[in-house]
Design a protein around this motif. Sequence first.
Motif, PDB file in Angstrom:
ATOM      1  N   GLN A   1      29.092  25.369  -1.672  1.00  0.00           N
ATOM      2  CA  GLN A   1      29.777  24.006  -2.151  1.00  0.00           C
ATOM      3  C   GLN A   1      31.310  24.020  -1.837  1.00  0.00           C
ATOM      4  O   GLN A   1      31.920  23.050  -1.809  1.00  0.00           O
TER       5      GLN A   1
ATOM      6  N   GLY B   1      28.729  22.110  -6.644  1.00  0.00           N
ATOM      7  CA  GLY B   1      29.860  21.030  -5.760  1.00  0.00           C
ATOM      8  C   GLY B   1      29.233  19.594  -6.041  1.00  0.00           C
ATOM      9  O   GLY B   1      30.042  18.738  -6.410  1.00  0.00           O
TER      10      GLY B   1
ATOM     11  N   LEU C   1      30.884  20.136  -1.975  1.00  0.00           N
ATOM     12  CA  LEU C   1      31.867  19.358  -3.080  1.00  0.00           C
ATOM     13  C   LEU C   1      32.596  18.211  -2.083  1.00  0.00           C
ATOM     14  O   LEU C   1      32.535  17.229  -2.802  1.00  0.00           O
TER      15      LEU C   1
END
Length: 564
Positions: free
Chosen positions: A368, A498, A375
């Motif tokens: 992530q 994320g 993300l």
Amino acid sequence: METDVPLALKHLARLLDLRKRQGDQPYRVVITLAASLNAEVRKAICHSESWSDLRAYLQQLGLRDRLGVLAHGLALQEASQNLNGYRALARLCKQGYFTMILTGGIDAWLERAFTSENVGLEQLCQLVLGRESEIYLQEKLRDHARRREILLLKLFGSLEAGLLASDFPDLLEFRSPLREILERELNEDLIVIGSPTQEEAILRLLSTTSRSSIYYVSPQPPAEDDRLLRIIEARHRESAPFLIWGTYGRPTHFFAGLEALLSSRQALTVTVTELETQSAAFPAAAAQQAVEQRVVSPPAALLTGSARAPQPRLHADVLLVTVTEIEAQAVLALFSQVERYYIEEKTYYLLGEVGGTSLVMVQSEMGQGGVAGSLLTVSEGIRHLQPRAVIMVGIAFGLKPDEQHIGDILVARQILAYELQAVVAREGQRSVRLRGDRVTASPLLLDRCKSGAKSWSGQRVQFGLLLSGEKLINDKEYRDQLQALEPEAIGGEMEGAGLCAAAQHHKVDWILVKAIADWADGFKHVNKERRQRKAASNAARFTLHVLAQGGLAPLATGPNWIES
């Protein structure tokens, strides 16, 4: 003999003639599924020329019904023309021009052509993937040249044998060591008849660095992003001298024209100047024909996998997010046409429409965090495309090997980030507890996935809590520790935290659909590629099955809220 015979066909005939006279290895022939299950046949079966529509339609049927509708659709085609073309091929094989044919055709036209030309079992070895044992297949493939026999290998099954590849109409992978044998054969000089869009397993075996030739025969000029075209260009710098399209791109005309050239021993001489002229003329003509053939009217209530015309600004109703190359290829393999858009640091793949919903795919790096992790990838994708929903599709590890199976599909009802922990020592004892929140997926997407699961005929779909963290886990002891912390969890992966963080920040619906590829138990390497491909394919197919129901198309005011 007609005067408009393509120069590439004349050049190929000359090379085949030289090879036979010099006793060199013949070209291998690959006849793709598209050569027999062409657009007209697909339309007769599911009222659409789209491979995605055909796939969605067949997935609703049992094996016997699949075989029945395929046989009916193929029977409507003009069998005599196909038989005449294949009879020319059979005669060329008898004369020694070809000794190995790999075919995606599930009909029996090739076999009938060989029979009509008096090619008996002592000369022709007929093999069907899924019918013969792998050991027998390997032996025949290794020894066919020494035995001086014609080898015919059917890749997708056989209507007459009542066999159909499990992934039909896709060919996703070959098992090892069969894969290694075919890789060696396919990287010899090759003639490919028809577009190999469904033969993913073959495309993956073709090396871009091989010095062997590939002649590409197709009724239509290939698109600029055609993967086989790219391989030819990587090998030879240009593709036009190796492309045969138009009238002679049809199998019946190609084999008949090739036989006529070889039997008359005409010309078989093509100058460098002629080939350069063809190279210069090809791009403009091919581009014009490609544009003319681009518009396809999608059928109502069926999956439409045709890509739309380029847009000044890319938009998606649903953004699909993948991570590994296997996950990305599993999604891309489900669409016949894909367009690339380059926006800042990322490549976005316009897939087309499914169930009235426009789809774009983007690929994240693993984990992530980082500048290319899930993300930021999801955040940037939402910012650029303004999707109504984001769905992460791919592979995960299972936590209940006694209850689950490789390939089972896990849909995240909730995601828990396990990296946030409290580690406390009291009276000489260390205790660990998870401090992250259980983040619930979009109620809308959960509902649509549950609805889709009711009509899904593939592998099991399980809804529940998934663990998400930065660690690539392949240790049974650590996996068991995580499971003890959250006994309700059904699986784990690395990018979901994320996804939900980015989607919640932007107020966009989200869900994660991943299938089990391993058990994170120290044996991730065992049958790793086969398991991952199976899991990625299952997750991608289920996601498209859900989208095909049309439950996301009516959204008009935003993701899961009502404007006042």
